[in-house]
Design an enzyme around this catalytic site. Structure first.
Site, short mmCIF file in Angstrom:
data_model
loop_
_atom_site.label_atom_id
_atom_site.label_comp_id
_atom_site.label_asym_id
_atom_site.label_seq_id
_atom_site.Cartn_x
_atom_site.Cartn_y
_atom_site.Cartn_z
N CYS A 63 0.86 -1.18 0.00
CA CYS A 63 0.00 0.00 0.00
C CYS A 63 0.90 1.23 0.00
CB CYS A 63 -0.92 0.00 1.23
SG CYS A 63 -2.35 1.08 0.98
N LYS A 107 -12.47 -4.84 0.97
CA LYS A 107 -11.99 -4.10 2.14
C LYS A 107 -12.91 -2.91 2.36
CE LYS A 107 -8.06 -1.56 3.97
NZ LYS A 107 -6.67 -1.19 3.76
N ARG A 120 -4.00 2.50 12.68
CA ARG A 120 -3.41 3.70 12.10
C ARG A 120 -2.40 4.33 13.05
NH1 ARG A 120 -8.86 5.69 8.85
NH2 ARG A 120 -8.87 3.88 7.46
N ARG A 153 -11.23 7.41 3.59
CA ARG A 153 -10.93 6.49 2.49
C ARG A 153 -12.20 6.00 1.78
NH1 ARG A 153 -5.68 6.12 3.97
NH2 ARG A 153 -5.01 5.10 5.89
N LYS A 202 -12.28 -7.91 4.81
CA LYS A 202 -11.72 -7.15 5.92
C LYS A 202 -12.59 -5.96 6.23
CE LYS A 202 -7.81 -4.27 6.85
NZ LYS A 202 -6.69 -3.59 6.31
N SER A 218 -7.51 -4.42 13.82
CA SER A 218 -7.06 -3.85 15.09
C SER A 218 -8.21 -3.51 16.03
CB SER A 218 -6.22 -2.60 14.81
OG SER A 218 -6.95 -1.66 14.04
N TYR A 234 -4.20 -10.51 15.39
CA TYR A 234 -3.20 -10.13 16.39
C TYR A 234 -3.16 -11.15 17.52
CZ TYR A 234 -3.46 -6.00 13.56
OH TYR A 234 -3.44 -5.17 12.47
C1 PBG Z 1 -3.54 0.04 4.85
C2 PBG Z 1 -4.15 -0.93 5.79
C3 PBG Z 1 -5.04 -0.69 6.85
C4 PBG Z 1 -5.18 -1.92 7.52
C5 PBG Z 1 -4.43 -2.86 6.84
N1 PBG Z 1 -3.81 -2.24 5.75
C6 PBG Z 1 -5.66 0.53 7.35
C7 PBG Z 1 -6.48 1.36 6.48
O1 PBG Z 1 -6.91 1.00 5.38
O2 PBG Z 1 -6.73 2.48 6.94
C8 PBG Z 1 -6.00 -2.14 8.77
C9 PBG Z 1 -5.55 -3.27 9.65
C10 PBG Z 1 -6.09 -3.22 11.03
O3 PBG Z 1 -6.87 -2.34 11.42
O4 PBG Z 1 -5.69 -4.12 11.81
N2 PBG Z 1 -4.16 0.32 3.68
#
Ligand code: PBG
Length: 326
Positions: free
Chosen positions: A120, A197, A207, A219, A250, A276, A315
């Site tokens: 990313c 996603k 973040r 986003r 996700k 997370s 996690y």
């Molecule tokens: C980056 C990305 C994100 C996550 C994984 N890759 C955050 C986002 O899109 O803002 C989130 C993973 C998590 O919250 O554990 N693009």
């Protein structure tokens, strides 16, 4: 014909019976553990919103990877938070950049551990968005972004990644990545697509860990609307057509119906990401004594697996490996 003839409790009477009629079984084989890599040496900086998780310098990430492999977890997912951030995401393109260093150091130390690299731009751009911003606007440009993403994927494949996992949600990135990898001799590097996603409130703690919060806006113009499931199937089918080897849903917990429909719609392995915020909710309640952490981890992960996820990024991976072996 029902009760009293039928008594479903008969096969629930003892632990042995319950073990025998159990329909879903978690195994350590299904887990992937995310690692957050930061610059420096000897750095283990706890992520406040994710108790037990730390930002790690490359040397510490290698130690963590060794422990993860020793616990029996088959794979890790690498995120990097490089210091230098710019409009071009140069750090992600740099063969000596933080992510590339971490990937090759972990592969050197643990050749049998499967290393997935998150692809990313958000960790390496100065604005924290997942693609390039059209100058003077708040718009993320799709087609220039996928070119850069393909080069980031190539950089990580060259560093030794066993799979690249694009998480940006641009259109056409799977095809762009596949073409460049094949052109450059990486035909055997699988693509794990973050296919469905969602623009989720559950990414907040991540973040902080990945230092990737967007500097402006959100986003929602590229990640999916949480209300949509047909659109998730469309995304997944497109990615499979473009060459995705695995597809991901996700977050996981709030999207179990999406996981089930995706599992029924494709032949490739389905991955779900317990993100997370899903982790932090359990942690926070457990720290207050409001919930049994281990039972909640098992229940949420069992639900995700039962819904149809073959693999789960969590996690809790090392804890689960330990709990499953007790
Ligand atoms: C980056 C990305 C994100 C996550 C994984 N890759 C955050 C986002 O899109 O803002 C989130 C993973 C998590 O919250 O554990 N693009």
């Amino acid at each position: 014909m029902g009760f009293p003839l039928h008594r479903p409790r008969r096969t629930r009477q003892t632990a042995a019976w319950r073990r025998m009629v159990r329909e879903t079984r978690l195994t350590t084989d299904a887990f992937i553990y995310p690692l957050f890599v930061v610059p420096g040496r000897g750095v283990r900086h706890p992520v406040e919103s994710m108790p037990g998780i730390s930002q790690l310098s490359v040397d510490e990430a290698v130690k963590e990877a060794r422990a993860t492999a020793a616990a029996g977890v088959p794979a890790v997912l690498i995120f990097a938070a490089p210091e230098e951030k710019d409009a071009k995401a140069s750090a992600a393109l740099d063969p000596k950049g933080l992510a590339a260093q971490a990937i090759s150091a972990i592969k050197d130390a643990c050749p049998d551990l499967v290393v997935w690299a998150d692809v990313c731009l958000c960790g390496a751009t100065d604005h924290g968005h997942c693609g390039h911003v059209v100058p003077g606007t708040a718009t993320i440009d799709n087609d220039t972004s996928i070119e850069t993403l393909a080069h980031v994927a190539l950089n990580y494949a060259r560093a030794g990644a066993d799979a690249v996992a694009p998480s940006d949600m641009m259109d056409g990135r799977i095809q762009a990545i596949r073409q460049l990898l094949d052109l450059e001799g990486h035909q055997l590097t699988p693509i794990v697509s973050y296919a469905a996603k969602y623009a989720s409130s559950f990414y907040g703690p991540f973040r902080e860990a990945a230092e990737s919060a967007p500097a402006f806006g959100d986003r929602r113009a590229y990640q999916m609307d949480p209300a949509n499931v047909r659109e998730a199937l469309r995304e997944v089918l497109l990615d499979v057509e473009e060459g995705a080897d695995l597809v991901m849903v996700k977050p996981a917990g709030p999207y179990l119906d999406v996981i089930r429909q995706v599992r029924d719609a494709v032949k490739v392995p389905v991955v779900a990401y317990q993100v997370s915020g899903e982790f932090s909710l359990i942690k926070a309640a457990a720290q207050r004594g409001w919930i049994d952490e281990r039972a909640a981890a098992f229940e949420t992960l069992t639900g995700i697996h039962r819904a149809g996820a073959d693999l789960i990024i969590t996690y809790y991976a090392p804890d689960m490996a330990r709990w499953l072996s007790e």
